[in-house]
Structure formats: C-alpha cells, structure tokens
Motif scaffolding. Structure first.
Motif, mmCIF file in Angstrom:
data_model
loop_
_atom_site.group_PDB
_atom_site.id
_atom_site.type_symbol
_atom_site.label_atom_id
_atom_site.label_comp_id
_atom_site.label_asym_id
_atom_site.label_seq_id
_atom_site.Cartn_x
_atom_site.Cartn_y
_atom_site.Cartn_z
ATOM 1 N N MET A 1 -22.098 -6.751 10.964
ATOM 2 C CA MET A 1 -23.227 -5.663 11.225
ATOM 3 C C MET A 1 -24.338 -6.699 11.194
ATOM 4 N N ILE A 2 -24.800 -6.269 12.361
ATOM 5 C CA ILE A 2 -26.552 -6.646 12.566
ATOM 6 C C ILE A 2 -27.446 -5.413 13.098
ATOM 7 N N PHE A 3 -28.705 -4.970 12.380
ATOM 8 C CA PHE A 3 -29.300 -3.690 12.677
ATOM 9 C C PHE A 3 -30.865 -4.364 13.312
ATOM 10 N N PHE A 179 -24.904 1.782 17.694
ATOM 11 C CA PHE A 179 -25.001 3.241 17.367
ATOM 12 C C PHE A 179 -26.616 3.145 17.153
ATOM 13 N N LEU A 180 -27.165 4.375 17.376
ATOM 14 C CA LEU A 180 -28.583 5.127 17.245
ATOM 15 C C LEU A 180 -28.835 5.716 16.591
ATOM 16 N N LEU A 181 -29.998 5.562 15.477
ATOM 17 C CA LEU A 181 -29.963 7.203 14.905
ATOM 18 C C LEU A 181 -31.487 7.054 15.326
ATOM 19 N N CYS A 182 -31.869 8.090 16.042
ATOM 20 C CA CYS A 182 -33.938 8.342 16.359
ATOM 21 C C CYS A 182 -33.896 9.585 15.852
ATOM 22 N N VAL A 231 -25.368 -2.506 14.817
ATOM 23 C CA VAL A 231 -24.130 -2.828 16.038
ATOM 24 C C VAL A 231 -22.440 -3.820 14.694
ATOM 25 N N ILE A 232 -21.441 -3.093 15.678
ATOM 26 C CA ILE A 232 -20.817 -3.272 14.388
ATOM 27 C C ILE A 232 -19.737 -5.126 15.030
#
Ligand code: CA
Length: 233
Positions: A1-3, A179-182, A231-232
């Motif tokens: 997992m990177i973010f 994934f995007l959270l916003c 990102v997984i």
C-alpha cells in the motif's frame, strides 16, 4: 500500500475546516462546517475519535458504526461544553482495507472513488446532500446541481443530532486499485473525467494528490480542498 495526502485552504477561505487522518489501512477525510473555527474543530474531533476507536476482532461494519458514533458523540459533547460552537458539524468519508475488501463508510458529501485496472473511475459514495436528492428525484440535472444556490446543504452530517446514519459498502479490492478520498472542495471544481485523467498517471500518490489540489485551485479554489490517494500494490 502506498499513499499520499494533501489538504489545502484553497484561494478564498481564511481557514481550513477540512481534516484528514491515516492509520495503517484506515483513511479518513472530514469536511467541517460552522463559523469561527468551529468547522475545523468538528472535523478534527471526528478524525481523532475515529482513529482512536480500537479495531479489534469485531466485524468491520460494527467497528465503523462504533467509530462514527464515537465521533458524533464527541462533537455533541464539545458543543454542550462550548455553546459558542453550536451548529458545527462535519462530513466524514472513510476507507478501510481489510482482508481483501475495501470498506467505504460515509456521512455527507465527501466522496470515495476507485480507479480500477481497466482505467474506469467508480464513485463509491452517494452524496448526502439536498442537490443529490433533487437529481435523484429528477427535479434538476447533474449540471444544474453544480451551480445550485443550495448545493452546500447536507441531508446528513456528524454533530447535528444524537443518531447518525452512515452509508456503508464493501467491495473486493485488487492490486493496482487506486482509491481517492476527497472533500467537495475538489469535486466542486474538478469533474470526474479530469479526476480520472490525473489518477491514470503512473506517478507516486503524493504527486497525484498535489496535482488534484492544484487543479481545484486553478479552477477557483473557492473551498478547502483535501485529498488522499491510496494504491494497493
Ligand atoms: Ca467543503
């Protein structure tokens, strides 16, 4: 997992009422409301309480419900002790990745999206807002909703009443999913096609988060902007 994550005041507001939190595989974005720093307090209290809720062996749905309930109660208690904060509240959007599933819980109009391997962008949340209801009932179009004078009115938020009803979904999560959270400071100014174009870029999620925030600012930046990209691998 990177973010990667970025929260920005935008170009017009004089404070940032958004908050975010990341803890292992738990990601949270909250968009506070209420003047005189109250919104900032509501969103930060919500994020803190959710992150402080212990994720034990309970089913994930139960954990998320408890976390959101704790956040709601904490905001109500803060208002009870500080009447000048009355009226504050916050949205919350949560992504929790656990045992091959992505759990998405939300209250309000902060969103969660997923870019899948074929390059399509899925919106995983339905806005809890007045304009979303009007669109759903066919009273206005998506296009009209964007500039509707009452587009900031939420039908659900934390801190507004004793019981908060979250919406929860779970989806199989695959390596490569982005994934995007916003907060709506992004989605109010950057449409889904542009969000998709940026998320398709093969750069670090922190660079993607920065680009999304920059684009919202270029398009007006009339609201606080917060994004998390995870990102997984
Ligand atoms: Ca906002």
């Amino acid at each position: 997992m990177i973010f990667g994550a970025k929260s920005d005041q935008g170009k017009v507001r004089d404070q940032n009422e958004d908050s975010f939190g990341i803890k292992e595989c738990l990601f949270i974005v909250a968009d506070g409301m209420g003047g005189h720093q109250a919104g900032e307090i509501a969103s930060s209290v919500a994020v803190e309480k959710i992150m402080a809720t212990v994720f034990s062996d309970a089913p994930v749905a139960q954990f998320l419900k408890e976390a959101i309930c704790n956040a709601n109660e904490a905001i109500l208690q803060k208002v009870a002790a500080n009447p000048e904060l009355a009226g504050m509240g916050t949205t919350v959007a949560i992504l929790l990745l656990h045992e091959g599933l992505a759990y998405v819980a939300h209250v309000g109009d902060s969103r969660v999206y997923r870019l899948v391997a074929d390059g399509s962008l899925q919106r995983l949340t339905n806005d809890h807002s007045l304009v979303a209801e009007l669109v759903k009932n066919g009273e206005i179009t998506e296009e009209e909703a964007k500039n509707h004078p009452r587009r900031n009115i939420l039908t659900r938020a934390l801190g507004t009443k004793g019981e908060t009803e979250m919406e929860l979904g779970s989806f199989p999560a695959e390596p490569g999913d982005k994934f995007l959270l916003c907060s709506d400071g992004l989605t109010g100014f950057v449409d889904d096609n542009l969000i998709r174009d940026i998320l398709l870029k093969k750069v670090h999620p922190q660079a993607l988060a920065g680009e999304l925030v920059d684009l919202a600012n270029q398009n007006g930046g009339n609201d606080n902007i917060t994004v998390i990209v995870a990102v997984i691998e």
